[in-house]
Scaffold this motif. Structure first.
Motif, mmCIF file in Angstrom:
data_model
loop_
_atom_site.group_PDB
_atom_site.id
_atom_site.type_symbol
_atom_site.label_atom_id
_atom_site.label_comp_id
_atom_site.label_asym_id
_atom_site.label_seq_id
_atom_site.Cartn_x
_atom_site.Cartn_y
_atom_site.Cartn_z
ATOM 1 N N TYR A 4 0.095 3.856 1.570
ATOM 2 C CA TYR A 4 -0.067 4.434 2.910
ATOM 3 C C TYR A 4 0.756 3.646 3.917
ATOM 4 N N GLU A 5 1.643 4.348 4.621
ATOM 5 C CA GLU A 5 2.493 3.728 5.652
ATOM 6 C C GLU A 5 1.859 4.013 7.004
ATOM 7 N N ARG A 6 1.201 2.990 7.543
ATOM 8 C CA ARG A 6 0.364 3.185 8.717
ATOM 9 C C ARG A 6 1.163 3.638 9.950
ATOM 10 N N ASP A 7 2.323 3.011 10.192
ATOM 11 C CA ASP A 7 3.106 3.333 11.391
ATOM 12 C C ASP A 7 3.489 4.809 11.455
ATOM 13 N N CYS A 8 3.777 5.417 10.297
ATOM 14 C CA CYS A 8 4.218 6.826 10.277
ATOM 15 C C CYS A 8 3.089 7.761 9.870
ATOM 16 N N ASP A 9 1.948 7.209 9.532
ATOM 17 C CA ASP A 9 0.842 8.016 9.015
ATOM 18 C C ASP A 9 1.294 8.871 7.820
ATOM 19 N N ASP A 14 1.475 8.894 3.512
ATOM 20 C CA ASP A 14 1.110 8.263 2.240
ATOM 21 C C ASP A 14 2.187 8.612 1.215
ATOM 22 N N GLU A 34 0.849 -1.192 0.000
ATOM 23 C CA GLU A 34 0.000 0.000 0.000
ATOM 24 C C GLU A 34 0.886 1.244 0.000
ATOM 25 N N GLU A 66 13.509 3.909 12.082
ATOM 26 C CA GLU A 66 12.534 4.793 12.735
ATOM 27 C C GLU A 66 13.218 5.862 13.586
#
Ligand code: MN
Ligand code: MN
Length: 274
Positions: free
Chosen positions: A53-58, A60, A51, A246
């Motif tokens: 969208y990178e969920r951990d970093c919020d 896209d 995807e 991170e």
């Protein structure tokens, strides 16, 4: 209707790019498994799985201006490849963070040298690697992938250096590291202390705010990243590497990922790299 097969969501233009993706398909000095010249395109293909969208970093990726410039033509002579990589870096916009897809790990010293010249500032260098890569020469060349960290240490402007994930070296490399006070953390130390404690200690040595991160994929355990040039058991986990990125990515002015050998992969190593 027609899709260029660059890195997923890297559809931006070079001008004004936040990130630039560059493939460095060079593998002339490989010593065990060859074929990392096919790494850049295998990583691009694997990237299409995810995807945007990178969920951990919020974040896209589709909202960022990422430009995939394709692969550089590097030939087979290591000295020529070194100079060509440096020339290529000089042409990049100064504001963009370059992300280099190897190729073997010998791509990193010319990148660091090129970035120091381009940015006219000192850099800290963090290498993730199973190997010390501190040989003066290997296979009759000083440009070998087995000499990567030794060449980086020689670069004026590579002001501080740390390597994490170490579990393989020659006796000579071991002595060289001790005599020169190279800041190294073994994969055993990561396992016993935890990656955050290792990073806390590493950060004391990474004195320049601007940081270059070099990921030799063999830093990871072969259970997670089997398709590399020189696999070494007892390695880091993907979570360790993710944590490093991170915590340090905001300081990174450049990044490379090297040593993927797609011919030995069932896809999992390329997915990890992507
Ligand atoms: Mn290496
Ligand atoms: Mn290595």
């Amino acid at each position: 209707m027609f899709q260029k097969c660059g890195f997923a969501d890297a559809s931006g233009e070079l001008e004004g790019a936040d990130y630039v993706v560059i493939g460095l398909p060079f593998d002339s000095t490989t010593s065990f498994r060859s074929g990392s010249r096919d790494g850049p395109n295998a990583i691009r293909l694997a990237s299409l799985n995810f995807e945007s969208y990178e969920r951990d970093c919020d974040v896209d990726l589709a909202d960022l201006n990422i430009c995939d410039l394709g692969n550089m033509e590097l030939g087979s002579d290591p000295a020529y490849a070194w100079e060509t990589i440096k020339e290529g870096i000089a042409l990049l916009p100064k504001s963009a963070v370059p992300v280099f897809l190897g190729g073997e790990h010998s791509i990193s010293p010319p990148i660091v040298s090129g970035l120091v010249q381009k940015r006219q500032c000192d850099l800290s260098v963090l290498v993730l690697d199973a190997h010390m890569d501190l040989r003066e020469e290997y296979g009759c060349t000083r440009f070998s992938h087995a000499c990567t960290s030794r060449r980086i240490l020689e670069i004026e402007g590579a002001r501080s250096y740390v390597s994490i994930g170490i579990r393989s070296c020659s006796k000579e490399e071991h002595s060289f590291a001790a005599e020169n006070g190279a800041c190294l953390f073994t994969s055993r130390e990561v396992r016993e202390m935890g990656i955050d404690s290792v990073l806390d200690a590493a950060l004391e040595s990474l004195s320049c705010e601007q940081l270059y991160i070099s990921l030799d994929l063999d830093a990871l355990d072969p259970a997670y990243a089997p398709a590399v040039g020189n696999p070494e058991p007892f390695g880091l986990t993907p979570w360790d590497v993710k944590r490093v990125i991170e915590r340090l990515a905001t300081r990174a002015v450049g990044f490379d990922i090297s040593e993927l050998t797609p011919a030995y992969d069932r896809g999992e190593t390329a997915l990890m790299a992507a």
